[in-house]
Design an enzyme around this catalytic site. Structure first.
Site, PDB file in Angstrom:
ATOM      1  N   HIS A 187     -17.530   0.712   6.455  1.00 41.50           N
ATOM      2  CA  HIS A 187     -17.188   0.768   4.885  1.00 41.50           C
ATOM      3  C   HIS A 187     -16.729  -1.024   4.977  1.00 41.50           C
ATOM      4  O   HIS A 187     -17.416  -1.747   4.151  1.00 41.50           O
ATOM      5  CB  HIS A 187     -16.229   1.410   4.258  1.00 41.50           C
ATOM      6  CG  HIS A 187     -15.590   0.875   2.956  1.00 41.50           C
ATOM      7  ND1 HIS A 187     -14.596  -0.295   2.977  1.00 41.50           N
ATOM      8  CD2 HIS A 187     -15.839   1.202   1.698  1.00 41.50           C
ATOM      9  CE1 HIS A 187     -14.271  -0.499   1.809  1.00 41.50           C
ATOM     10  NE2 HIS A 187     -15.095   0.467   1.075  1.00 41.50           N
ATOM     11  N   ASN A 188     -15.701  -1.306   5.680  1.00 41.24           N
ATOM     12  CA  ASN A 188     -15.328  -2.640   5.592  1.00 41.24           C
ATOM     13  C   ASN A 188     -16.159  -3.627   6.300  1.00 41.24           C
ATOM     14  O   ASN A 188     -16.301  -4.728   5.777  1.00 41.24           O
ATOM     15  CB  ASN A 188     -13.924  -2.849   6.525  1.00 41.24           C
ATOM     16  CG  ASN A 188     -12.794  -2.219   5.771  1.00 41.24           C
ATOM     17  OD1 ASN A 188     -13.069  -1.508   4.861  1.00 41.24           O
ATOM     18  ND2 ASN A 188     -11.564  -2.575   5.915  1.00 41.24           N
TER      19      ASN A 188
ATOM     20  N   LYS B 177     -14.583   4.436   7.777  1.00 38.34           N
ATOM     21  CA  LYS B 177     -13.772   3.135   7.020  1.00 38.34           C
ATOM     22  C   LYS B 177     -14.132   1.920   7.592  1.00 38.34           C
ATOM     23  O   LYS B 177     -14.169   0.754   6.919  1.00 38.34           O
ATOM     24  CB  LYS B 177     -12.292   3.465   6.912  1.00 38.34           C
ATOM     25  CG  LYS B 177     -11.254   2.164   6.480  1.00 38.34           C
ATOM     26  CD  LYS B 177     -11.724   1.968   4.998  1.00 38.34           C
ATOM     27  CE  LYS B 177     -11.095   0.885   4.291  1.00 38.34           C
ATOM     28  NZ  LYS B 177      -9.743   0.245   4.899  1.00 38.34           N
TER      29      LYS B 177
ATOM     30  N   MET C 192       0.896  -1.229   0.116  1.00 34.04           N
ATOM     31  CA  MET C 192       0.066   0.036  -0.050  1.00 34.04           C
ATOM     32  C   MET C 192       0.961   1.287   0.032  1.00 34.04           C
ATOM     33  O   MET C 192       0.257   2.126  -0.775  1.00 34.04           O
ATOM     34  CB  MET C 192      -0.778  -0.203   1.011  1.00 34.04           C
ATOM     35  CG  MET C 192      -1.956  -1.016   1.038  1.00 34.04           C
ATOM     36  SD  MET C 192      -3.059  -0.849  -0.179  1.00 34.04           S
ATOM     37  CE  MET C 192      -4.294   0.564   0.365  1.00 34.04           C
TER      38      MET C 192
ATOM     39  N   GLU D  20     -18.495  -4.123   3.431  1.00 32.29           N
ATOM     40  CA  GLU D  20     -17.959  -5.073   2.458  1.00 32.29           C
ATOM     41  C   GLU D  20     -17.839  -6.560   2.824  1.00 32.29           C
ATOM     42  O   GLU D  20     -18.297  -7.425   2.164  1.00 32.29           O
ATOM     43  CB  GLU D  20     -16.412  -4.485   2.356  1.00 32.29           C
ATOM     44  CG  GLU D  20     -15.470  -5.439   1.515  1.00 32.29           C
ATOM     45  CD  GLU D  20     -13.957  -4.904   2.030  1.00 32.29           C
ATOM     46  OE1 GLU D  20     -13.123  -5.782   2.131  1.00 32.29           O
ATOM     47  OE2 GLU D  20     -13.633  -3.963   1.878  1.00 32.29           O
ATOM     48  N   TYR D  21     -17.849  -6.793   4.205  1.00 32.95           N
ATOM     49  CA  TYR D  21     -18.065  -8.169   4.773  1.00 32.95           C
ATOM     50  C   TYR D  21     -19.213  -8.630   4.393  1.00 32.95           C
ATOM     51  O   TYR D  21     -19.634  -9.843   3.835  1.00 32.95           O
ATOM     52  CB  TYR D  21     -17.826  -8.170   5.994  1.00 32.95           C
ATOM     53  CG  TYR D  21     -16.630  -8.407   6.817  1.00 32.95           C
ATOM     54  CD1 TYR D  21     -15.331  -7.586   6.526  1.00 32.95           C
ATOM     55  CD2 TYR D  21     -16.241  -9.671   7.632  1.00 32.95           C
ATOM     56  CE1 TYR D  21     -14.128  -7.693   6.833  1.00 32.95           C
ATOM     57  CE2 TYR D  21     -14.959  -9.619   8.223  1.00 32.95           C
ATOM     58  CZ  TYR D  21     -13.851  -8.959   7.860  1.00 32.95           C
ATOM     59  OH  TYR D  21     -12.725  -8.970   8.321  1.00 32.95           O
TER      60      TYR D  21
ATOM     61  N   ARG E 256     -17.902 -16.384   8.365  1.00 34.82           N
ATOM     62  CA  ARG E 256     -16.275 -16.467   8.210  1.00 34.82           C
ATOM     63  C   ARG E 256     -15.752 -17.427   9.610  1.00 34.82           C
ATOM     64  O   ARG E 256     -14.917 -18.279   9.258  1.00 34.82           O
ATOM     65  CB  ARG E 256     -15.444 -15.083   7.943  1.00 34.82           C
ATOM     66  CG  ARG E 256     -15.748 -14.220   6.755  1.00 34.82           C
ATOM     67  CD  ARG E 256     -14.698 -13.238   6.591  1.00 34.82           C
ATOM     68  NE  ARG E 256     -15.056 -12.380   5.527  1.00 34.82           N
ATOM     69  CZ  ARG E 256     -14.381 -11.550   4.981  1.00 34.82           C
ATOM     70  NH1 ARG E 256     -13.297 -11.350   5.435  1.00 34.82           N
ATOM     71  NH2 ARG E 256     -14.721 -10.578   4.129  1.00 34.82           N
TER      72      ARG E 256
ATOM     73  N   SER F  95      -9.311   3.165   1.065  1.00 34.01           N
ATOM     74  CA  SER F  95      -9.911   1.994   0.879  1.00 34.01           C
ATOM     75  C   SER F  95      -9.569   1.681  -0.713  1.00 34.01           C
ATOM     76  O   SER F  95      -9.345   2.890  -1.648  1.00 34.01           O
ATOM     77  CB  SER F  95     -11.168   1.966   0.811  1.00 34.01           C
ATOM     78  OG  SER F  95     -11.942   0.910   0.495  1.00 34.01           O
TER      79      SER F  95
ATOM     80  N   GLY G 222      -7.545  -1.294  -1.921  1.00 34.90           N
ATOM     81  CA  GLY G 222      -6.753  -2.221  -2.106  1.00 34.90           C
ATOM     82  C   GLY G 222      -5.278  -1.621  -2.865  1.00 34.90           C
ATOM     83  O   GLY G 222      -5.029  -0.251  -3.094  1.00 34.90           O
TER      84      GLY G 222
END
Length: 513
Positions: free
Chosen positions: A218-219, A215, A23, A222-223, A320, A143, A145
């Site tokens: 956001h994640n 963020k 990153m 995303e999950y 998960r 964000s 990647g």
């Protein structure tokens, strides 16, 4: 190192960058593409050397854009004052260690140190307060990647407002861009030729910690989004006997409509990939044990702490966790029985695929509704005054959950900045009303066939709970009052009044507490 190794000269770099992993290196090259000279440093000198060589290869005959530094002092000596230094190091103790070493190396007090890592939001709040006498600590959640970092991420900056005024031009330059008319991404993946037009996917979020909180959510979304796509895939494989390639074709078709998104696009690509070694679908060679780095868990925990319902996100985290029990699941699969999916005709398959598309769409609406509701609760709790239209805007490109769907969310909050839940927006209300029958049918068919779809189920349960005027929580409060004298409110009395039934007393009299 090459001849780009730092030497103190009158020509100072615009920015310093510490941490040249995937990153960090890509953010550094992104800065260089936009005309910023960067002095860079990593404890691993090989990483510094690698980025200098990559810069040299990309620059060609042009002057080198980066300077490699051998120490923190060397870095400081090669940055123009007032210093702006960006960090891309692991969250937690490494961030504190770098800040301490910069101070020890003589970092001026007016310097801005920007944390771009995946830090826990409370750590950012604590650092800004603790380091305020030595430097200006700022955070910018990133964000997208490695590709996003290199060619344009979505950025969620937060902290000192005066610091933001100084670094805003830098963040605007390196962020992803969208067409202001269509809301679609403007993309270029050619080094040295960045996108400079369009709306940048960055907005000042608010006080310290708020950016990393956004963020984090956001994640969490995303999950949920990833899990929902996986459940649609699982249903197609198990109940419709479709191959990965066939499902990839369906996903590609869905990606042309209302489900258009980065995650849908890459899901189709993964399913279409053939393993070079075995010549079978690559997905069948990937062990079904999902990893996680913690941000989804943080979101679920944060929702529990604030009492904000986010069960679809939590279900995705638990999915998960359950996948990690591979050895146990292998044993259980031989001992625990379940139904056998009945064969379906081609006509039935077409109907089922259409129902799954709508189920995925409706579930996705609920996952986003939960995420924005959580951010609203946090905003009220911490007095952040978050702008949800702007947050939805900056997620339209650059980030992992970028999707055409986000333009509709932007529109919803631009029409009503005080919207309490996305489900109450007229557009999303109408969408759910139109497709909820298919949503229910898809989940019912998967359940009857024994195919797990925890995220879809939780999304539907969230919707049904949210639209229900009277929930069985009245019985629950009665239970709590019975065994613990926790009291309850009455529907025919003022809300501030509490009552208790004396359950062990003859006649069970009710008393006002």
């Amino acid at each position: 190192m090459t001849n780009q190794t730092a030497t103190t000269t009158d020509a100072k770099c615009d920015i310093g960058f510490i941490g040249l992993g995937v990153m960090g290196a890509n953010l550094t090259l992104n800065l260089a593409d936009h005309g910023y000279s960067v002095a860079c440093f990593d404890l691993d000198t090989e990483k510094t050397q690698a980025i200098l060589e990559k810069d040299q290869a990309e620059s060609g005959d042009q002057p080198a854009r980066l300077i490699g530094c051998d120490s923190f002092a060397d870095l400081l000596s090669n940055i123009a004052a007032p210093h702006i230094i960006m960090l891309s190091v692991p969250a937690g103790a490494p961030v504190d260690a770098v800040c301490a070493q910069l101070i020890e190396a003589g970092l001026p007090r007016d310097s801005i140190v920007i944390d771009t890592g995946n830090s826990l939001w409370t750590d950012s709040v604590e650092r800004e307060a603790r380091l305020s006498k030595d430097l200006v600590f700022f955070s910018t959640a990133v964000s997208g990647g490695e590709v996003g970092a290199r060619f344009g991420p979505s950025l969620m900056p937060a902290g000192n407002a005066d610091a933001w005024a100084r670094i805003e031009p830098v963040m605007n330059a390196i962020a992803a861009k969208v067409d202001p008319t269509s809301g679609l991404p403007l993309e270029s993946f050619e080094p040295g030729k960045p996108v400079t037009e369009g709306e940048p996917c960055v907005t000042y979020i608010g006080p310290a910690g708020s950016g990393h909180y956004v963020k984090m959510v956001h994640n969490g979304i995303e999950y949920a989004d990833m899990q929902l796509i996986c459940e649609a895939y699982h249903a197609m494989r198990s109940t419709l006997a479709m191959t990965p390639a066939e499902i990839a074709a369906v996903f590609s078709e869905w990606n042309k409509g209302k489900l258009n998104s980065y995650l849908m696009e890459i899901s189709a690509e993964v399913l279409a990939q053939t393993d070079a070694t075995t010549d079978v679908p690559l997905v069948d060679m990937i062990l079904d044990r999902a990893g996680q780095k913690g941000t989804g868990l943080w979101t679920a925990v944060g929702a529990l702490e604030l009492g904000s319902p986010a069960q679809t996100i939590a279900s995705a985290v638990f999915a998960r966790s359950l996948s990690a029990l591979k050895d146990e699941r292998r044993v259980a699969s031989q001992q625990l029985s379940g139904p056998v999916a009945a064969p379906v005709s081609e006509e039935e398959k077409a109907v089922a695929i259409s129902q799954l598309e709508q189920a995925l769409y409706c579930s996705k609406i609920c996952a986003y509704a939960q995420g924005f509701q959580l951010m609203a609760t946090a905003s009220n709790t911490h007095n952040w005054n978050l702008n949800f239209a702007e947050i939805a805007k900056i997620w339209r490109a650059g980030c992992i959950i970028r999707a055409v769907f986000l333009q509709s969310i932007t529109d919803a909050f631009e029409k009503d900045s005080q919207l309490s839940n996305l489900l109450l927006d007229p557009f999303f209300n109408e969408q759910i009303a139109e497709y909820q029958s298919d949503w229910r049918q898809a989940i019912a068919k998967a359940t009857i066939a024994g195919v797990p779809c925890p995220a879809m189920m939780s999304a539907l349960s969230y919707y049904d709970s949210y639209r229900t005027d009277v929930l069985p929580a009245n019985l629950l409060q009665g239970q709590r009052d019975y065994f613990g004298a926790h009291t309850y409110q009455r529907v025919d009395k003022p809300a501030e009044e509490a009552y208790h039934t004396q359950w062990s007393t003859p006649g069970r009299p009710e008393v006002k507490v």
